[in-house]
Design a protein around this motif. Structure first.
Motif, short mmCIF file in Angstrom:
data_model
loop_
_atom_site.label_atom_id
_atom_site.label_comp_id
_atom_site.label_asym_id
_atom_site.label_seq_id
_atom_site.Cartn_x
_atom_site.Cartn_y
_atom_site.Cartn_z
N GLN A 166 7.89 22.43 7.61
CA GLN A 166 8.34 21.83 8.86
C GLN A 166 8.89 22.90 9.77
O GLN A 166 9.39 23.93 9.30
CB GLN A 166 9.38 20.74 8.59
N PRO A 223 7.28 16.05 11.02
CA PRO A 223 8.68 16.35 11.33
C PRO A 223 8.88 16.77 12.79
O PRO A 223 8.00 17.40 13.37
CB PRO A 223 9.00 17.53 10.40
N ARG A 237 12.71 15.71 9.26
CA ARG A 237 11.57 15.07 8.58
C ARG A 237 11.59 13.55 8.78
O ARG A 237 10.58 12.94 9.14
CB ARG A 237 11.62 15.35 7.07
#
Ligand code: ZN
Length: 493
Positions: free
Chosen positions: A281, A248, A240
């Motif tokens: 992510q 990310p 991230r």
């Protein structure tokens, strides 16, 4: 419409790598690409073969290897991989990459997993890519740039400490250059003593280069035992924060496992955590199909309840393949003292639970990666057996998942995660990386006692349209593998 091409494979059961159900088709190949797919009555090939009852799949992508040096040896060195159906290897894992680092002395472990200082002669990724182009292996290479390799240069060998800001800046510059010259991402091995000294902030700072230059973050995490959940959180934080505002960076957790008996069963927690964090992510992992690991021998990390088998030793090469307890008994010393005496050395450690291995493999985020170590005297059998073992033992015998799912984890899923275009899939226009196998017979034969026994049931393998393996033939390799570069590098005007 009639047409002529290099190769027609007829009546194959095609499993195309996407995870979709199998279908029956003919496949036509011209040059290095798949030309057509379907009922190709009009096609005639300079070579034709009947694949009735056999499965045709995309060539396997070994998502996790230490083949950095093996791919330099030309067409003949990676029989261990071609014989399993592998046509692409991902090198530079666990923070260990041959480029871009020149070394005058034997590197500290785990870098020496790739060999002594004679092999550390590439001052840049460009030079490494050039060496591969000059004498190509039988497999394609996707290369990562390793944190420890960068540290050795930036910190002038003094690596058992955190890097300074100036050293981080040097690493960033070198990683930037590497990504521009074809490295596909950045790898770390925070588990290993020299790199364990690197705080999370150091890793984030270096990995920030990925934001502009493109590439994945791939990691052998700091801890795969008691603190495995913390390590997963750390890994995702790195993804991230390195990605920052644009989003990310893609994260790959290497050889995911839960080690030591007190952690057996905890893959339920690790997979749930990845699924929870993975909502926001991208996260993937690779896994090998064995409940034993292998790396350099580290006496500090030995535990009485974990069986250890030596894979190589510089001072005592004859001890490769022997159990550490037997060696200690023979030498009349403690296990720890025997381990110290064997250094530098490598080992297999029997530290996992089979139920975890299966649960991790079956998870949709998994890719198959061998983590094979090609220069060990008596290697872990995963080097020669990983892919046929998944297909034979886990698909046919145990029924852990379908053949379609297994092949997806070896092909389409890997191509997707690493961003490799036109591979890992069978469709017109894709590269002719192919494996023909007998689904009733495919199996691994490599064992801890006989680790270099080739698989059975992998009938024929093509890489970029050329045959690189034929079952039963003494030797079929061709130096047709390509350096795949950095597919995630942004295209700039
Ligand atoms: Zn590793």
């Amino acid at each position: 419409m009639p047409f002529r091409c290099d190769l027609v494979i007829r009546n194959a059961t095609v499993i195309d790598g996407s995870g979709a159900p199998r279908f029956r088709a003919d496949v036509a190949v011209e040059g290095d690409r798949i030309l057509a797919l379907g009922a190709l009555e009009g096609a005639s090939g300079r070579e034709e073969l009947d694949a009735e009852g056999q499965v045709l799949a995309p060539g396997f992508i070994d998502a996790h290897t230490h083949d950095d040096r093996a791919v330099l040896c030309g067409p003949d060195c990676l029989h261990c991989k071609s014989s399993q159906g592998v046509t692409t290897v991902v090198v530079g894992n666990c923070g260990i990459s041959l480029a871009p680092t020149r070394l005058a002395n034997r590197p500290p472990p785990p870098l020496d997993l790739l060999g002594d200082e004679a092999w550390w002669r590439f001052g840049s990724f460009g030079e490494y890519a050039e060496a591969l182009a000059k004498n190509p292996p039988a497999v394609n290479s996707f290369a990562l740039c390793g944190h420890m390799s960068l540290r050795m240069e930036a910190m002038e060998g003094d690596v058992y400490r955190p890097a300074t800001d100036a050293e981080i800046a040097r690493m960033q510059n070198r990683l930037r250059e590497a990504l521009r010259q074809g490295a596909g991402g950045f790898s770390t091995g925070l588990y290993y003593p020299p790199n364990a000294q690197a705080p999370t902030e150091e890793v984030i700072a270096v990995a920030e280069v990925l934001r502009e230059e493109g590439g994945l973050y791939v990691t052998h995490m700091r801890d795969e035992g008691d603190h495995v959940l913390d390590s997963i959180r750390e890994t995702l934080r790195i993804g991230r924060e390195a990605g920052g505002e644009p989003g990310p960076v893609e994260v790959v957790i290497s050889h995911h496992k839960c080690t030591m008996s007190e952690n057996f069963g905890r893959s339920r927690e690790t997979l749930a955590l990845m699924d929870a964090l993975g909502q926001d992510q991208p996260v993937a992992f690779d896994v090998y199909p064995y409940p034993a690991g292998s790396t350099v021998l580290m006496p500090d990390k030995l535990r009485q309840d974990v069986k250890v088998q030596i894979t190589w030793s510089v001072p005592f090469p004859e001890m490769a393949g022997r159990d550490l307890d037997d060696i200690a008994r023979e030498w009349g010393m403690t296990r720890r003292a025997a381990a110290e005496r064997l250094l530098p050395a490598g080992a297999i450690t029997f530290s996992m639970d089979e139920a975890d291995v299966q649960r991790i493999m079956a998870h949709p985020r998994s890719m198959i990666g061998s983590d094979g170590i090609p220069h060990d005297a008596k290697p872990h059998p995963r080097l020669w057996g990983t892919f046929p073992r998944v297909l034979g033992r886990y698909v046919r015998e145990i029924g852990l998942f379908s053949l379609e799912t297994a092949i997806h984890k070896m092909t389409g899923r890997c191509a997707q995660v690493f961003g490799i275009p036109d591979r890992g899939v069978i469709r017109p226009g894709a590269f002719a990386d192919l494996v023909l196998l007998d689904p009733a017979r495919v199996r691994d034969r490599a064992t801890y006692a006989e680790p270099t026994a080739p698989s059975e049931g992998i009938l024929r393998v093509w890489c970029n349209g050329e045959t690189t393996y034929r079952e039963g033939a003494a030797h079929t390799t061709a130096g047709v593998g390509r350096f795949l570069g950095n597919p995630r590098r942004p295209q700039r005007a």
